[in-house]
Design a protein around this motif. Structure first.
Motif, mmCIF file in Angstrom:
data_model
loop_
_atom_site.group_PDB
_atom_site.id
_atom_site.type_symbol
_atom_site.label_atom_id
_atom_site.label_comp_id
_atom_site.label_asym_id
_atom_site.label_seq_id
_atom_site.Cartn_x
_atom_site.Cartn_y
_atom_site.Cartn_z
ATOM 1 N N ILE A 39 52.533 -102.582 0.825
ATOM 2 C CA ILE A 39 51.109 -102.818 0.987
ATOM 3 C C ILE A 39 50.381 -101.654 0.346
ATOM 4 O O ILE A 39 50.641 -100.487 0.688
ATOM 5 N N GLU A 40 49.489 -101.958 -0.588
ATOM 6 C CA GLU A 40 48.762 -100.921 -1.314
ATOM 7 C C GLU A 40 47.370 -100.763 -0.723
ATOM 8 O O GLU A 40 46.713 -101.742 -0.378
ATOM 9 N N PHE A 41 46.939 -99.515 -0.608
ATOM 10 C CA PHE A 41 45.614 -99.196 -0.085
ATOM 11 C C PHE A 41 44.848 -98.443 -1.154
ATOM 12 O O PHE A 41 45.409 -97.637 -1.874
ATOM 13 N N ASP A 42 43.540 -98.725 -1.250
ATOM 14 C CA ASP A 42 42.727 -97.984 -2.205
ATOM 15 C C ASP A 42 41.476 -97.493 -1.499
ATOM 16 O O ASP A 42 41.340 -97.612 -0.296
ATOM 17 N N GLY A 43 40.566 -96.927 -2.257
ATOM 18 C CA GLY A 43 39.387 -96.311 -1.664
ATOM 19 C C GLY A 43 39.622 -94.820 -1.544
ATOM 20 O O GLY A 43 40.599 -94.276 -2.050
ATOM 21 N N ASP A 44 38.707 -94.136 -0.854
ATOM 22 C CA ASP A 44 38.806 -92.690 -0.690
ATOM 23 C C ASP A 44 39.700 -92.397 0.504
ATOM 24 O O ASP A 44 39.243 -92.226 1.630
ATOM 25 N N LEU A 45 40.995 -92.348 0.260
ATOM 26 C CA LEU A 45 41.959 -92.184 1.336
ATOM 27 C C LEU A 45 41.998 -90.759 1.894
ATOM 28 O O LEU A 45 42.474 -90.541 2.987
ATOM 29 N N LYS A 46 41.500 -89.779 1.122
ATOM 30 C CA LYS A 46 41.585 -88.391 1.568
ATOM 31 C C LYS A 46 40.369 -87.950 2.364
ATOM 32 O O LYS A 46 40.230 -86.811 2.716
ATOM 33 N N GLU A 47 39.461 -88.861 2.629
ATOM 34 C CA GLU A 47 38.245 -88.510 3.349
ATOM 35 C C GLU A 47 38.573 -88.223 4.805
ATOM 36 O O GLU A 47 38.786 -89.127 5.607
ATOM 37 N N ASP A 48 38.647 -86.944 5.146
ATOM 38 C CA ASP A 48 38.971 -86.563 6.522
ATOM 39 C C ASP A 48 37.859 -86.995 7.462
ATOM 40 O O ASP A 48 36.692 -86.972 7.120
ATOM 41 N N GLY A 49 38.257 -87.385 8.651
ATOM 42 C CA GLY A 49 37.291 -87.813 9.643
ATOM 43 C C GLY A 49 36.903 -89.270 9.514
ATOM 44 O O GLY A 49 36.178 -89.797 10.338
ATOM 45 N N ASN A 50 37.385 -89.936 8.466
ATOM 46 C CA ASN A 50 37.076 -91.348 8.289
ATOM 47 C C ASN A 50 38.148 -92.169 8.993
ATOM 48 O O ASN A 50 39.166 -92.502 8.415
ATOM 49 N N GLU A 51 37.895 -92.493 10.245
ATOM 50 C CA GLU A 51 38.877 -93.223 11.038
ATOM 51 C C GLU A 51 39.016 -94.674 10.586
ATOM 52 O O GLU A 51 40.008 -95.321 10.881
ATOM 53 N N ASP A 52 38.008 -95.196 9.875
ATOM 54 C CA ASP A 52 38.057 -96.592 9.422
ATOM 55 C C ASP A 52 39.223 -96.841 8.483
ATOM 56 O O ASP A 52 39.725 -97.955 8.406
ATOM 57 N N LYS A 53 39.657 -95.816 7.753
ATOM 58 C CA LYS A 53 40.767 -96.010 6.816
ATOM 59 C C LYS A 53 42.082 -96.283 7.539
ATOM 60 O O LYS A 53 43.009 -96.821 6.968
ATOM 61 N N LEU A 54 42.173 -95.909 8.819
ATOM 62 C CA LEU A 54 43.405 -96.113 9.571
ATOM 63 C C LEU A 54 43.572 -97.549 10.051
ATOM 64 O O LEU A 54 44.696 -98.028 10.181
ATOM 65 N N ALA A 55 42.485 -98.237 10.332
ATOM 66 C CA ALA A 55 42.567 -99.590 10.910
ATOM 67 C C ALA A 55 43.416 -100.545 10.068
ATOM 68 O O ALA A 55 44.309 -101.200 10.609
ATOM 69 N N PRO A 56 43.204 -100.647 8.739
ATOM 70 C CA PRO A 56 44.049 -101.566 7.973
ATOM 71 C C PRO A 56 45.510 -101.129 7.919
ATOM 72 O O PRO A 56 46.412 -101.969 7.848
ATOM 73 N N LYS A 57 45.757 -99.827 7.997
ATOM 74 C CA LYS A 57 47.143 -99.346 7.983
ATOM 75 C C LYS A 57 47.832 -99.672 9.304
ATOM 76 O O LYS A 57 48.969 -100.121 9.311
ATOM 77 N N ILE A 58 47.144 -99.446 10.410
ATOM 78 C CA ILE A 58 47.706 -99.783 11.719
ATOM 79 C C ILE A 58 47.990 -101.282 11.772
ATOM 80 O O ILE A 58 49.045 -101.716 12.226
#
Length: 131
Positions: A39-58
């Motif tokens: 599964i590939e993820f894109d966007g700004d993955l290194k943005e610390d504090g951005n909890e929204d990036k975790l939801a699709p991974k979980i």
């Protein structure tokens, strides 16, 4: 049992969970393993504090028993554990194929208690009703 690997190159566990470009998912048992999907993820993955990036991974790993990572933040680890997924941190990048072989060997013997619990995640629960 399904296992997830946080990876940049799909060959090694070499990524922080939140920053991983890819999650590789395998099915594994004592007799072997097979690749299921990446599964590939894109966007700004290194943005610390951005909890929204975790939801699709979980969501992508919710039926996995173990997640191998190079690193994972506190909130990411808490969310992984809350989904009954056991996070495993590697100290340096490791080949996914090597980790799979090591895990197969453990499954052939007497797995430690945490791994038996992870294996139980895969088994359907049966209810025992008494009359």
């Amino acid at each position: 049992m399904k296992i997830a690997f946080a990876t940049q190159d799909l060959k090694r566990v070499d990524a922080h969970f939140g920053w991983a470009k890819n999650i590789a998912i395998y099915e594994i048992g004592p007799e072997g393993h097979r690749f299921l999907e990446a599964i590939e993820f894109d966007g700004d993955l290194k943005e610390d504090g951005n909890e929204d990036k975790l939801a699709p991974k979980i969501d992508a790993i919710k039926d996995c028993a173990i997640l191998y990572v190079a690193a994972i933040g506190g909130s990411g680890a808490a969310r992984v554990v809350a989904n009954n997924i056991h996070p495993m941190k590697v100290n340096q990048p490791e080949e996914i194929s090597d980790l799979l072989v090591k895990l197969e060997d453990v499954l052939k013997g007497a797995p430690p208690p945490w791994l038996r619990k992870a294996l139980a995640k895969d088994k359907p629960k049966t209810l025992d009703f008494e009359d």
